[in-house]
Design an enzyme around this catalytic site. Structure first.
Site, PDB file in Angstrom:
ATOM      1  N   HIS A   1     -14.328   2.358 -15.620  1.00  0.00           N
ATOM      2  CA  HIS A   1     -14.290   1.638 -14.354  1.00  0.00           C
ATOM      3  C   HIS A   1     -15.584   0.878 -14.087  1.00  0.00           C
ATOM      4  O   HIS A   1     -15.667   0.078 -13.163  1.00  0.00           O
ATOM      5  CB  HIS A   1     -14.009   2.637 -13.225  1.00  0.00           C
ATOM      6  CG  HIS A   1     -13.694   2.019 -11.905  1.00  0.00           C
ATOM      7  ND1 HIS A   1     -14.549   2.083 -10.830  1.00  0.00           N
ATOM      8  CD2 HIS A   1     -12.620   1.303 -11.491  1.00  0.00           C
ATOM      9  CE1 HIS A   1     -14.012   1.447  -9.799  1.00  0.00           C
ATOM     10  NE2 HIS A   1     -12.849   0.964 -10.161  1.00  0.00           N
TER      11      HIS A   1
ATOM     12  N   ARG B   1      -4.572   0.921 -13.181  1.00  0.00           N
ATOM     13  CA  ARG B   1      -3.264   1.156 -12.580  1.00  0.00           C
ATOM     14  C   ARG B   1      -2.567  -0.128 -12.129  1.00  0.00           C
ATOM     15  O   ARG B   1      -3.132  -0.953 -11.422  1.00  0.00           O
ATOM     16  CB  ARG B   1      -3.428   2.099 -11.383  1.00  0.00           C
ATOM     17  CG  ARG B   1      -2.130   2.561 -10.775  1.00  0.00           C
ATOM     18  CD  ARG B   1      -2.407   3.486  -9.625  1.00  0.00           C
ATOM     19  NE  ARG B   1      -3.025   4.719 -10.078  1.00  0.00           N
ATOM     20  CZ  ARG B   1      -3.772   5.502  -9.297  1.00  0.00           C
ATOM     21  NH1 ARG B   1      -4.011   5.148  -8.054  1.00  0.00           N
ATOM     22  NH2 ARG B   1      -4.289   6.609  -9.768  1.00  0.00           N
TER      23      ARG B   1
ATOM     24  N   ARG C   1      -9.947  -5.220 -14.347  1.00  0.00           N
ATOM     25  CA  ARG C   1      -8.846  -6.068 -13.875  1.00  0.00           C
ATOM     26  C   ARG C   1      -9.296  -7.518 -14.008  1.00  0.00           C
ATOM     27  O   ARG C   1     -10.364  -7.874 -13.527  1.00  0.00           O
ATOM     28  CB  ARG C   1      -8.494  -5.795 -12.405  1.00  0.00           C
ATOM     29  CG  ARG C   1      -8.021  -4.381 -12.114  1.00  0.00           C
ATOM     30  CD  ARG C   1      -7.513  -4.263 -10.676  1.00  0.00           C
ATOM     31  NE  ARG C   1      -7.413  -2.893 -10.239  1.00  0.00           N
ATOM     32  CZ  ARG C   1      -6.372  -2.098 -10.464  1.00  0.00           C
ATOM     33  NH1 ARG C   1      -5.351  -2.565 -11.166  1.00  0.00           N
ATOM     34  NH2 ARG C   1      -6.342  -0.856 -10.017  1.00  0.00           N
TER      35      ARG C   1
ATOM     36  N   TYR D   1     -12.458 -10.064  -2.086  1.00  0.00           N
ATOM     37  CA  TYR D   1     -13.074  -8.738  -2.083  1.00  0.00           C
ATOM     38  C   TYR D   1     -14.573  -8.875  -1.840  1.00  0.00           C
ATOM     39  O   TYR D   1     -15.221  -9.743  -2.414  1.00  0.00           O
ATOM     40  CB  TYR D   1     -12.872  -8.037  -3.423  1.00  0.00           C
ATOM     41  CG  TYR D   1     -11.469  -7.537  -3.708  1.00  0.00           C
ATOM     42  CD1 TYR D   1     -10.364  -8.044  -3.027  1.00  0.00           C
ATOM     43  CD2 TYR D   1     -11.247  -6.560  -4.666  1.00  0.00           C
ATOM     44  CE1 TYR D   1      -9.085  -7.596  -3.305  1.00  0.00           C
ATOM     45  CE2 TYR D   1      -9.977  -6.100  -4.955  1.00  0.00           C
ATOM     46  CZ  TYR D   1      -8.894  -6.624  -4.267  1.00  0.00           C
ATOM     47  OH  TYR D   1      -7.633  -6.170  -4.545  1.00  0.00           O
TER      48      TYR D   1
ATOM     49  N   HIS E   1     -15.285  -3.710  -0.852  1.00  0.00           N
ATOM     50  CA  HIS E   1     -15.151  -3.091  -2.174  1.00  0.00           C
ATOM     51  C   HIS E   1     -16.493  -2.691  -2.764  1.00  0.00           C
ATOM     52  O   HIS E   1     -16.536  -2.047  -3.818  1.00  0.00           O
ATOM     53  CB  HIS E   1     -14.432  -4.088  -3.104  1.00  0.00           C
ATOM     54  CG  HIS E   1     -13.917  -3.509  -4.369  1.00  0.00           C
ATOM     55  ND1 HIS E   1     -14.475  -3.798  -5.600  1.00  0.00           N
ATOM     56  CD2 HIS E   1     -12.893  -2.670  -4.614  1.00  0.00           C
ATOM     57  CE1 HIS E   1     -13.811  -3.165  -6.547  1.00  0.00           C
ATOM     58  NE2 HIS E   1     -12.846  -2.467  -5.983  1.00  0.00           N
TER      59      HIS E   1
ATOM     60  N   ARG F   1     -14.428   2.670   3.682  1.00  0.00           N
ATOM     61  CA  ARG F   1     -13.280   1.825   4.048  1.00  0.00           C
ATOM     62  C   ARG F   1     -11.973   2.599   4.107  1.00  0.00           C
ATOM     63  O   ARG F   1     -11.207   2.486   5.043  1.00  0.00           O
ATOM     64  CB  ARG F   1     -13.125   0.681   3.043  1.00  0.00           C
ATOM     65  CG  ARG F   1     -11.827  -0.117   3.240  1.00  0.00           C
ATOM     66  CD  ARG F   1     -11.746  -1.306   2.306  1.00  0.00           C
ATOM     67  NE  ARG F   1     -11.834  -0.948   0.918  1.00  0.00           N
ATOM     68  CZ  ARG F   1     -10.784  -0.621   0.140  1.00  0.00           C
ATOM     69  NH1 ARG F   1      -9.568  -0.576   0.656  1.00  0.00           N
ATOM     70  NH2 ARG F   1     -10.942  -0.324  -1.137  1.00  0.00           N
TER      71      ARG F   1
ATOM     72  N   ASN G   1       0.825  -1.207   0.000  1.00  0.00           N
ATOM     73  CA  ASN G   1       0.000   0.000   0.000  1.00  0.00           C
ATOM     74  C   ASN G   1       0.861   1.259   0.000  1.00  0.00           C
ATOM     75  O   ASN G   1       0.596   2.224  -0.726  1.00  0.00           O
ATOM     76  CB  ASN G   1      -0.907   0.027   1.236  1.00  0.00           C
ATOM     77  CG  ASN G   1      -2.098  -0.900   1.134  1.00  0.00           C
ATOM     78  OD1 ASN G   1      -2.372  -1.463   0.079  1.00  0.00           O
ATOM     79  ND2 ASN G   1      -2.804  -1.067   2.232  1.00  0.00           N
TER      80      ASN G   1
END
Length: 718
Positions: free
Chosen positions: A461, A431, A401, A495, A619, A591, A68
């Site tokens: 997204h 990313r 992703r 997730y 998520h 979160r 992170n």
């Protein structure tokens, strides 16, 4: 704030610069995005402190904090340096200019880094031996094991190492981002000027971080840097080694100011160029083992334009880059000692999963999936069956992703080979997944899929899938999946996400129209159940909040509950402030970073902020509006961020089925009830573990496995 609070005096002239910064931060109604993110990483570090977890799970969370922090420095610190290096003016949310904020941000990051290393050295490392392993230095090895390690160096590592000297004849080498590096300072006895030189060695990233030595009851892990350091003389013959210094760098990986306006022009080549730029972008952080060679450090500071704020020192008892611990965490010998998710339960309104054809079930009813408590198999089954199914005409999907060995992309490849029309909007700007996404997208294109590599300078997204089947002579069905999560079967086990499977025309029409917008040049007049960005998501959400405020002013019960990853958009925050002042009860489950300051008198007294951080990564995004007792509930991909509203293609969808709406309401209710993984945000921006108040433990990461239709049917928020 972790900065010591100043005793503020009435005369501003008597305040120090630090006092003024603290005062400015405290007076702002907004929390700094970056400082709030650091608080989030502290909550992740907290997970490593749970003594009821195994040492391997505690190390997992420590490793996550390290990854992170790398991303934070690469992107957020990198973004700040875009302003500094390009002479652009920037004000943080708390009003600080770019240079004072740089020092403050690095000071707070340094503090986190120290806390992280202290906990590893003093609390986690002493537990290694009794758990069957140890991380040993070269000097602790037996003679026999020393020979093994040296043999490994000579046969495997040595041929891969390439010293790169920097002197008047050699330019400064490009050193790789996030890689272990050695800076070796040497002198030549025959050099009459007695000049020092430095050579750089990059530790190969395709070798294990540790050399493993199994003993009777303990596995010894020897760090690769120890192996190299103690054999480094083999690379420097007939010269004196003054020092060998281990370090690591983070480079700027944010392209915000470099994005081309004409991004359509040769976009793929442009992206490849930017990936190379990430490897050679300006250095924003340098980590080094403590007591590095001062001569080399002066050289690096000058070369990379760094000061002491950018230098992070690692104690000798610790290690550089905790993400390397994944080799130990994932070791086959410790498999039974790590956390394993329970088996997923069947969706509440799809108990026949595994016994009935999903195509037929969806003609009867919608299905809401809550991962990882519900498996992702229904989504995978739907796409895989559609790929081989003779009735399927087309598949359209957005991919952000995907897993490394993705079943989704494999199914899409088969579908194209089987003659289906396959359209894929593949976001190759996701990313750190750019290279994998680019490779997968090109595979799909070669197989005959219609691939769109993003839309202009927007990042796609949203998570949508549309399958068209002609099942009877004149009957065409459209199967739709809308979700908060990626089409990634690996992360779906870790997730927490929520998604809808449906054949309802109201959704199918909206999604069909939306695909026409993002793949063509359509401008829809209206959607029935979708809210999209960058079109009108911000204004629609603000209008929904305003309606609650109006109801409260008219004496009608009102309430807003929102669950998201991040809250940063000022316009939406201001609407929440106004709603709070009108008497609306606002409950936020955020979160990660939260720029809204809750509980401030006269501003946000009716707003509470909770953060859930635990075994699963939260998520899902759910937006609830009480709406005079007839709730509106939206689910989707978007956080309440400027980038989500202005620079991304996002979607939120309205739930219209009453039982599914109750499921979403219960989801929020459980999140607000959690007292095991929950943190409460205080007015000063700090977080405290939620108090039990005499109530029994309620852990949503366990309780969601026990949800029943009866529990859902009674769910209420207000």
């Amino acid at each position: 704030m972790s900065i010591s609070k100043a005793s503020h005096q009435s005369n501003d002239d008597s305040l120090t610069a630090t006092d003024r910064i603290v005062q400015q931060i405290e007076e702002s109604n907004y929390i700094s995005r970056d400082l709030s993110w650091l608080k989030f990483n502290y909550r992740v570090l907290d997970q490593a402190k749970h003594i009821d977890r195994s040492i391997f799970d505690r190390l997992k969370f420590l490793a996550i904090t390290s990854s992170n922090l790398d991303e934070f420095c690469t992107i957020r610190l990198g973004s700040l340096y875009n302003y500094l290096d390009y002479g652009k003016e920037r004000f943080d949310y708390n009003g600080l200019r770019e240079e004072p904020f740089r020092k403050l941000l690095l000071l707070e990051t340094q503090k986190f880094y120290k806390d992280q290393n202290d906990y590893y050295v003093n609390r986690l490392k002493p537990l290694f031996l009794k758990n069957g392993f140890s991380i040993v230095s070269y000097n602790e090895l037996s003679l026999e094991n020393t020979h093994k390690v040296n043999d490994y160096f000579n046969k495997t590592i040595y041929p891969m190492l390439t010293p790169m000297v920097f002197d008047s004849y050699h330019t400064f080498p490009v050193l790789m981002n996030n890689r272990l590096l050695f800076g070796v300072v040497t002198k030549n006895a025959n050099d009459h000027h007695n000049l020092q030189k430095v050579s750089f060695i990059q530790v190969p990233q395709n070798l294990p971080r540790f050399y493993e030595i199994p003993e009777d009851d303990v596995i010894q892990f020897v760090p690769i840097e120890e192996v190299i350091s103690n054999n480094i003389h083999n690379l420097f013959r007939n010269v004196e080694i003054v020092s060998a210094n281990l370090f690591r760098i983070n480079r700027n990986g944010d392209f915000t100011l470099e994005e081309s306006e004409d991004i359509e022009s040769n976009f793929l080549e442009d992206l490849k160029r930017k990936l190379k730029t990430r490897r050679s972008g300006r250095v924003v952080r340098l980590e080094t083992m403590e007591d590095p060679d001062p001569w080399m450090m002066r050289l690096l500071k000058i070369q990379w334009d760094l000061d002491e704020h950018n230098i992070f020192y690692v104690p000798k008892e610790s290690m550089l880059d905790f993400s390397g611990l994944h080799q130990i965490i994932g070791h086959k010998e410790f498999k039974t000692k790590r956390f394993h998710s329970p088996d997923p339960i069947k969706p509440l309104n799809f108990p026949e999963h595994g016994t009935r054809d999903l195509f037929e079930v969806l003609k009867e009813r919608d299905i809401l999936l809550h991962h990882p408590y519900n498996s992702m198999e229904p989504v995978l089954d739907l796409i895989e069956k559609a790929a081989d199914d003779p009735y399927t005409l087309s598949i359209k999907v957005t991919l952000y992703r995907v897993a490394r060995e993705s079943r989704i992309t494999a199914a899409l490849l088969r579908a194209a080979e089987n003659g289906k029309h396959v359209s894929v909007l593949f976001e190759v700007k996701a990313r750190f997944d750019e290279e994998n996404n680019l490779r997968e997208a090109q595979r799909l294109q070669k197989a005959g899929c219609f691939v769109i590599y993003g839309v202009g300078n927007l990042k796609t997204h949203t998570k949508l899938c549309l399958i068209v089947r002609k099942e009877e002579e004149d009957k065409v069905y459209r199967y739709v999946h809308l979700s908060s999560g990626n089409y990634n079967e690996a992360t779906a086990r870790l997730y927490v996400d929520i998604g809808l499977l449906t054949t309802k025309e109201i959704y199918a029409n909206d999604v069909s129209e939306f695909f026409n917008v993002i793949t063509g040049h359509s401008q829809p007049s209206t959607y029935r159940n979708l809210i999209t960005s960058p079109r009108d998501m911000r204004i629609q959400l603000c209008n929904l909040i305003r309606r609650e405020a109006e109801n409260a002013r008219n004496g009608i019960q009102a309430g807003v509950v929102m669950k998201m990853n991040s809250l940063q958009d000022k316009e939406l925050i201001d609407e929440l402030f106004a709603a709070s002042q009108a008497g609306v009860q606002v409950k936020l489950i955020v979160r990660g970073m939260c720029c809204l300051r809750p509980g401030r008198k006269g501003v946000s007294e009716n707003i509470e902020v909770t953060s859930i951080v635990g075994e699963y990564l939260e998520h899902s995004r759910i937006y609830y509006f009480h709406n005079s007792g007839s709730p509106k509930v939206y689910i989707g991909s978007a956080d309440a961020m400027v980038r989500s509203f202005d620079r991304r293609i996002e979607s939120l969808f309205l739930l219209d089925d009453e039982f599914l709406k109750k499921q979403a309401v219960n989801n929020l209710r459980y999140n607000l009830k959690d007292n095991v993984n929950a943190y409460t945000m205080k007015e000063d921006g700090t977080y405290v573990i939620k108090e039990l108040n005499g109530e029994p433990n309620f852990n949503i990461h366990k309780e969601f496995y026990n949800v029943t239709r009866e529990i859902v049917s009674s769910a209420k928020l207000f």
